[in-house]
Scaffold this active site. Structure first.
Site, PDB file in Angstrom:
ATOM      1  N   HIS A 182      15.520   5.555  -8.117  1.00 53.45           N
ATOM      2  CA  HIS A 182      16.438   4.462  -7.791  1.00 53.45           C
ATOM      3  C   HIS A 182      16.841   3.835  -9.120  1.00 53.45           C
ATOM      4  CE1 HIS A 182      13.859   4.308  -3.905  1.00 53.45           C
ATOM      5  NE2 HIS A 182      14.850   5.174  -3.782  1.00 53.45           N
ATOM      6  N   HIS A 216      15.871  -4.421  -2.403  1.00 54.03           N
ATOM      7  CA  HIS A 216      15.901  -4.785  -3.815  1.00 54.03           C
ATOM      8  C   HIS A 216      17.035  -4.078  -4.549  1.00 54.03           C
ATOM      9  CE1 HIS A 216      13.408  -5.083  -7.817  1.00 54.03           C
ATOM     10  NE2 HIS A 216      14.212  -6.114  -7.657  1.00 54.03           N
ATOM     11  N   GLU A 257      13.762   2.880 -11.434  1.00 55.20           N
ATOM     12  CA  GLU A 257      12.461   3.176 -10.865  1.00 55.20           C
ATOM     13  C   GLU A 257      12.370   4.639 -10.428  1.00 55.20           C
ATOM     14  OE1 GLU A 257      11.975   0.469  -7.626  1.00 55.20           O
ATOM     15  OE2 GLU A 257      12.287  -1.323  -8.850  1.00 55.20           O
ATOM     16  N   HIS A 289       5.816 -11.023  -0.360  1.00 53.88           N
ATOM     17  CA  HIS A 289       5.357  -9.780  -0.971  1.00 53.88           C
ATOM     18  C   HIS A 289       5.467  -9.924  -2.492  1.00 53.88           C
ATOM     19  CE1 HIS A 289       4.782  -5.320  -0.983  1.00 53.88           C
ATOM     20  NE2 HIS A 289       5.419  -5.445  -2.140  1.00 53.88           N
ATOM     21  N   HIS A 324      17.661  -0.292  -2.753  1.00 48.95           N
ATOM     22  CA  HIS A 324      16.589   0.511  -2.171  1.00 48.95           C
ATOM     23  C   HIS A 324      15.665  -0.406  -1.389  1.00 48.95           C
ATOM     24  CE1 HIS A 324      15.353  -0.789  -6.218  1.00 48.95           C
ATOM     25  NE2 HIS A 324      14.137  -0.909  -5.721  1.00 48.95           N
TER      26      HIS A 324
END
Length: 454
Positions: free
Chosen positions: A373, A343, A349, A300, A379
């Site tokens: 976050h 992560h 974020e 990803h 998260h």
């Protein structure tokens, strides 16, 4: 006089196009002076007025300024006074006095639009941020809920640039450079110092606002992507000159200065600019025109690959604030956990959702809602998303994510959170539960009774 739909451009051809260009625009032919910026007498008897978005001596490639040719100069107003009633939910200098820190993952449900008449200014409130507009370094994230157009007044933000992301209801925005129609799925940037008024043709309206102090948004470098991709400069739209010349007794300028609101009276509309030229301008962008990139084999990609705009710091590659989107796109990676990975990030974020759902959250993250976050707070996908992804196995074919538009404001600074945001009834206190169900899938293939060779 109430605005009409015909006053606001609806086609791309009604705008100038380009990002960072030097534009020239006239509502009346011949209104722009030729060969100089400030002649003794301007054409049509207009006043010449410069608006500077950077210091005079900023490098030419970074210098932002425009010349406005107006019926009366903007200095023609009474003294500013603190606005009454005071707006208590706007912050531009984040400290222990007005905000707090909290590393917990936080999610907000959509905030209800008020029943009482509320315009954009009164419906705007800060959620979190860091730094200071006084020190010209930092950011603030706001949200707004409104149901009423601004009447006989204009707003001016002396603290920083606004990036507005409407989620519900169109915005008809009148600026000194002209008019913009901004729908959900589009964004608009209103640079520091420009006066603007917002009308709500659809009534109830809700959205998100990122504000940056001391810098301006720019397009991200493309690096090895090449010369094309992501947000194309040609798709950014800038208003064309239009003007109001009628007398407007009691017209109010509302100025945000150091996070506080001040008002000044004048007898004319600030939107009396007959012509202008320069590169310091408001602009809008349709997110559906974004050209996303994605992995085509395994793993990803990092979300930075879908950055629309960035407000840089002095450190290369480190953003004061990035605006990143998660648009419709194909997922084709093989042998890969396709949702965003789990992560912990040195960046913080803040996420919002314009419409649809978000690929990493099966439940609970709703259009008009938000999540935060913060720096190094874990998260990632919720339990339902993880289990459903694993159940599909390695034979999952190409899949198109559609009917969605999520976004992220990402900053290198650690945000402080405003008390009204933490105490809001919209806080989802059960957010953490979406991860509690993640169970261990660990398979220990080692033989506990085997002897280790000497």
């Amino acid at each position: 006089m109430a605005p009409k739909s015909s006053d606001f451009p609806s086609e791309d051809s009604d705008y100038h196009s380009g990002f960072g260009n030097h534009f020239s625009s006239e509502a009346i032919a011949g209104a722009l002076p030729q060969g100089q910026n400030s002649p003794l007498v301007c054409p049509l008897g207009l006043y010449a007025e410069q608006i500077s978005g950077t210091s005079f001596t900023a490098p030419r490639k970074l210098n932002h300024r425009s010349w406005l040719y107006r019926i009366k100069p903007s200095v023609t107003h009474e003294p500013f006074k603190p606005r009454v009633p005071k707006h208590d939910k706007l912050v531009s200098e984040f400290s222990q006095v007005n905000s707090s820190i909290n590393p917990t993952q936080i999610r907000w449900k959509p905030v209800d639009i008020p029943d009482e008449p509320t315009d954009f200014v009164d419906g705007l409130y800060s959620v979190c941020g860091a730094g200071s507009s006084f020190l010209r370094h930092g950011f603030a994230i706001h949200m707004y809920t409104a149901n009423k157009s601004m009447e006989n007044c204009a707003f001016c933000n002396a603290d920083g640039d606004f990036l507005i992301v409407p989620q519900k209801g169109r915005l008809w925005i009148t600026t000194e450079c002209g008019k913009l129609q901004v729908s959900p799925g589009e964004v608009v940037v209103l640079p520091q110092g420009f006066r603007f008024a917002i009308d709500l043709p659809d009534g109830p309206s809700r959205g998100y606002v990122a504000e940056v102090f001391g810098t301006h948004f720019q397009l991200p470098d493309l690096g090895p992507i090449g010369a094309n991709g992501l947000a194309s400069p040609r798709d950014f739209l800038v208003p064309t000159a239009s003007f109001e010349q009628e007398s407007r007794p009691g017209y109010t300028i509302i100025q945000k200065f150091g996070g506080e609101l001040f008002t000044a009276k004048q007898d004319f509309s600030p939107f009396n600019v007959v012509a202008w030229h320069g590169n310091y301008v408001p602009y809008k962008y349709d997110l559906s025109k974004f050209c996303p990139y994605n992995t085509v084999l395994v793993d990803h990609g990092d979300p930075s690959i879908n950055t629309v705009l960035t407000a840089p710091t002095d450190k290369p590659g480190v953003a004061l604030l990035d605006f990143v989107i998660f648009p419709p796109r194909w997922l084709v990676a093989e042998h890969t956990f396709r949702p965003p990975y789990y992560h912990r990030n040195c960046m913080s974020e803040f996420m919002g959702l314009i419409h649809g759902g978000y690929e990493a959250k099966a439940d609970g993250f709703l259009p008009g809602g938000a999540s935060l976050h913060s720096c190094m707070t874990p998260h990632g996908p919720d339990t339902k998303t993880y289990e459903a992804t694993i159940a599909r196995g390695n034979d999952a074919g190409p899949h198109r994510i559609k009917d969605t538009m999520a976004f992220m404001f990402e900053s290198c600074l650690m945000p402080r959170i405003c008390p009204w945001a933490l105490e809001s009834p919209s806080v989802d206190h059960d957010y953490y539960q979406c991860w509690i169900g993640l169970r261990s899938h660990f398979i220990n293939n080692t033989n506990a009774n085997s002897e280790t060779e000497p």
